[in-house]
Design a protein around this motif. Structure first.
Motif, mmCIF file in Angstrom:
data_model
loop_
_atom_site.group_PDB
_atom_site.id
_atom_site.type_symbol
_atom_site.label_atom_id
_atom_site.label_comp_id
_atom_site.label_asym_id
_atom_site.label_seq_id
_atom_site.Cartn_x
_atom_site.Cartn_y
_atom_site.Cartn_z
ATOM 1 N N GLN A 109 6.286 10.054 3.293
ATOM 2 C CA GLN A 109 5.531 9.291 1.744
ATOM 3 C C GLN A 109 5.880 10.449 0.747
ATOM 4 N N LEU A 110 6.394 10.202 -0.167
ATOM 5 C CA LEU A 110 6.576 11.195 -1.408
ATOM 6 C C LEU A 110 5.873 10.688 -2.652
ATOM 7 N N ARG A 111 5.561 11.674 -3.476
ATOM 8 C CA ARG A 111 4.650 11.356 -4.832
ATOM 9 C C ARG A 111 5.726 11.074 -5.730
ATOM 10 N N ASN A 112 6.052 10.130 -6.610
ATOM 11 C CA ASN A 112 6.740 10.011 -7.687
ATOM 12 C C ASN A 112 6.484 10.581 -8.883
ATOM 13 N N THR A 113 7.319 11.045 -9.388
ATOM 14 C CA THR A 113 6.969 11.772 -10.827
ATOM 15 C C THR A 113 7.889 11.618 -11.789
ATOM 16 N N ARG A 114 8.888 11.005 -11.653
ATOM 17 C CA ARG A 114 9.749 10.874 -12.653
ATOM 18 C C ARG A 114 9.320 9.834 -13.715
ATOM 19 N N GLU A 115 9.794 10.057 -14.871
ATOM 20 C CA GLU A 115 9.213 9.025 -16.122
ATOM 21 C C GLU A 115 9.518 7.633 -15.949
ATOM 22 N N ALA A 116 10.691 7.292 -15.233
ATOM 23 C CA ALA A 116 10.946 5.995 -15.219
ATOM 24 C C ALA A 116 10.244 5.111 -14.010
ATOM 25 N N GLN A 119 0.823 -1.354 0.078
ATOM 26 C CA GLN A 119 0.001 -0.057 -0.188
ATOM 27 C C GLN A 119 0.899 1.308 -0.183
ATOM 28 N N LEU A 120 1.911 1.250 0.545
ATOM 29 C CA LEU A 120 2.779 2.318 0.771
ATOM 30 C C LEU A 120 3.407 2.890 -0.314
ATOM 31 N N TRP A 121 3.528 2.190 -1.283
ATOM 32 C CA TRP A 121 3.827 2.624 -2.673
ATOM 33 C C TRP A 121 2.848 2.523 -3.766
ATOM 34 N N ARG A 122 1.744 2.292 -3.162
ATOM 35 C CA ARG A 122 0.463 2.179 -4.333
ATOM 36 C C ARG A 122 -0.379 3.248 -4.211
ATOM 37 N N GLY A 123 -0.755 3.811 -2.871
ATOM 38 C CA GLY A 123 -1.736 4.923 -2.845
ATOM 39 C C GLY A 123 -1.439 5.752 -1.640
ATOM 40 N N PRO A 124 -1.790 7.065 -1.561
ATOM 41 C CA PRO A 124 -1.713 7.936 -0.393
ATOM 42 C C PRO A 124 -2.153 7.432 0.877
ATOM 43 N N LEU A 167 7.440 3.492 -11.931
ATOM 44 C CA LEU A 167 6.023 2.782 -11.941
ATOM 45 C C LEU A 167 5.233 2.963 -10.796
ATOM 46 N N ALA A 168 5.928 3.043 -9.662
ATOM 47 C CA ALA A 168 4.957 3.253 -8.435
ATOM 48 C C ALA A 168 4.545 4.574 -8.132
ATOM 49 N N PRO A 169 3.404 5.030 -7.984
ATOM 50 C CA PRO A 169 2.933 6.202 -7.671
ATOM 51 C C PRO A 169 3.650 7.121 -6.438
ATOM 52 N N TYR A 170 3.824 6.390 -5.392
ATOM 53 C CA TYR A 170 4.622 6.842 -4.235
ATOM 54 C C TYR A 170 5.854 5.985 -3.850
ATOM 55 N N GLY A 171 6.560 6.802 -3.078
ATOM 56 C CA GLY A 171 7.770 6.331 -2.514
ATOM 57 C C GLY A 171 7.948 6.506 -1.079
ATOM 58 N N LEU A 172 8.943 6.136 -0.426
ATOM 59 C CA LEU A 172 9.190 6.367 0.989
ATOM 60 C C LEU A 172 10.663 6.865 1.143
ATOM 61 N N ARG A 173 10.764 8.070 1.836
ATOM 62 C CA ARG A 173 11.899 8.782 2.167
ATOM 63 C C ARG A 173 12.290 8.635 3.540
ATOM 64 N N MET A 174 13.553 8.212 4.032
ATOM 65 C CA MET A 174 13.937 8.174 5.207
ATOM 66 C C MET A 174 15.178 9.177 5.410
ATOM 67 N N ASP A 175 15.004 9.901 6.360
ATOM 68 C CA ASP A 175 16.328 10.666 6.725
ATOM 69 C C ASP A 175 16.751 10.241 7.930
ATOM 70 N N VAL A 176 17.978 9.843 8.148
ATOM 71 C CA VAL A 176 18.719 9.257 9.257
ATOM 72 C C VAL A 176 19.794 10.384 9.661
ATOM 73 N N PHE A 177 19.620 10.827 10.685
ATOM 74 C CA PHE A 177 20.631 11.975 11.369
ATOM 75 C C PHE A 177 21.714 11.188 12.402
ATOM 76 N N LYS A 178 21.648 11.681 13.536
ATOM 77 C CA LYS A 178 22.692 10.764 14.457
ATOM 78 C C LYS A 178 21.913 9.421 14.770
ATOM 79 N N PHE A 179 22.736 8.164 14.766
ATOM 80 C CA PHE A 179 22.143 6.928 14.916
ATOM 81 C C PHE A 179 22.906 6.555 15.997
ATOM 82 N N ASP A 180 22.193 6.249 17.260
ATOM 83 C CA ASP A 180 22.849 5.657 18.517
ATOM 84 C C ASP A 180 22.595 4.237 18.572
ATOM 85 N N GLY A 181 21.809 3.544 17.768
ATOM 86 C CA GLY A 181 21.542 2.290 17.891
ATOM 87 C C GLY A 181 22.292 1.058 17.229
#
Length: 252
Positions: free
Chosen positions: A118-125, A79-84, A127-141
């Motif tokens: 969740q972000l909207r994919n708009t590039r010509e290449a 679902q995450l890559w298929r719809g809002p 195929l999925a309407p949506y994508g997931l962006r994860m920003d990791v800053f300091k990681f102490d795990g």
């Protein structure tokens, strides 16, 4: 747009232009009332613009078609890559945060400096309407993963003669080791198969051959996959797409 719509739109534009003109000289009480009305109109217009952009942008929302190998008997895009999603993102995401109904974030950080969106994919290449962006800053795990729960249909008819295929499209700001682990719960046991994603290659596809597992086909209860990120500190990871399918392995 028909004649009535055009007429109404012209009247609205003239009215708004007059409101702007009057705002410079009208009494403050009138300006205040019109401001509240204007804010309500703007909220409705912003909602319309959002929905219109969603419908008109490519790829089309709800798209669940993607290339699969010959003989595929089950294929799925989560679902995450298929719809809002209802919730588009989260800052300082705690462990066990669910992103939609099928994807869960896991980590053991004492202080979370992870953001998900969740972000909207708009590039010509794309195929999925949506994508997931994860920003990791300091990681102490010591670990960071995304768990993807398969639907019940993935368990039905699953045998040791199957190959399970994962086709992700993942972009990273800096080089990063990413592993995919297929988990199959059968009775009290969990069969696990791990593959490293070839992120530098033209295709990031990995396959899991169940023929080498000790799977009890009659007791399969649940299937899920973990995407495991090694040393993700100070990195941005964008999962543009992720599709899964299964098909019979070749008989020798």
């Amino acid at each position: 747009m028909n004649l009535i719509d055009k007429f109404m739109m012209r009247r609205l534009m003239r009215y708004l232009a007059q409101m702007v003109k009057d705002a410079k000289t009208s009494k403050l009480d009138l300006v205040r009332r019109r401001l509240f009305s204007a804010l309500e109109v703007r909220a409705r217009m912003d909602e319309f613009i959002y929905v219109a952009n969603e419908r008109l942008a490519l790829p089309m929302i709800g798209a669940n078609r993607f290339p699969t190998p010959r003989g595929t008997d089950w294929a799925w895009r989560p679902q995450l890559w298929r719809g809002p999603l209802g919730v588009k993102g989260m800052a300082s995401a705690p462990s066990k945060t669910m992103i939609g109904d099928e994807v869960t974030l896991y980590h053991d950080c004492q202080i979370s400096e992870l953001t998900l969106r969740q972000l909207r994919n708009t590039r010509e290449a794309d195929l999925a309407p949506y994508g997931l962006r994860m920003d990791v800053f300091k990681f102490d795990g010591t670990y960071l993963s995304l768990a993807i729960d398969f639907p019940d249909e993935a368990c039905h008819g699953l045998t040791m003669k199957h190959l399970v295929r994962c086709d992700p499209i993942i972009e990273t700001e800096k080089p990063l080791e990413i592993f995919a682990r297929l988990n199959i719960k059968h009775g009290p046991n969990v069969e696990q198969i791990v593959r490293e994603l070839p992120l530098g290659a033209s295709s990031q596809m990995v396959e899991f051959d169940l023929g080498y597992s000790k799977l009890n086909e009659k007791r399969i209860e649940k299937v899920w996959m973990d995407l495991i990120f090694e040393g993700p500190s100070m990195n941005q990871v964008t999962v543009r797409d992720l599709t899964l399918c299964r098909y019979p392995r070749a008989e020798f």
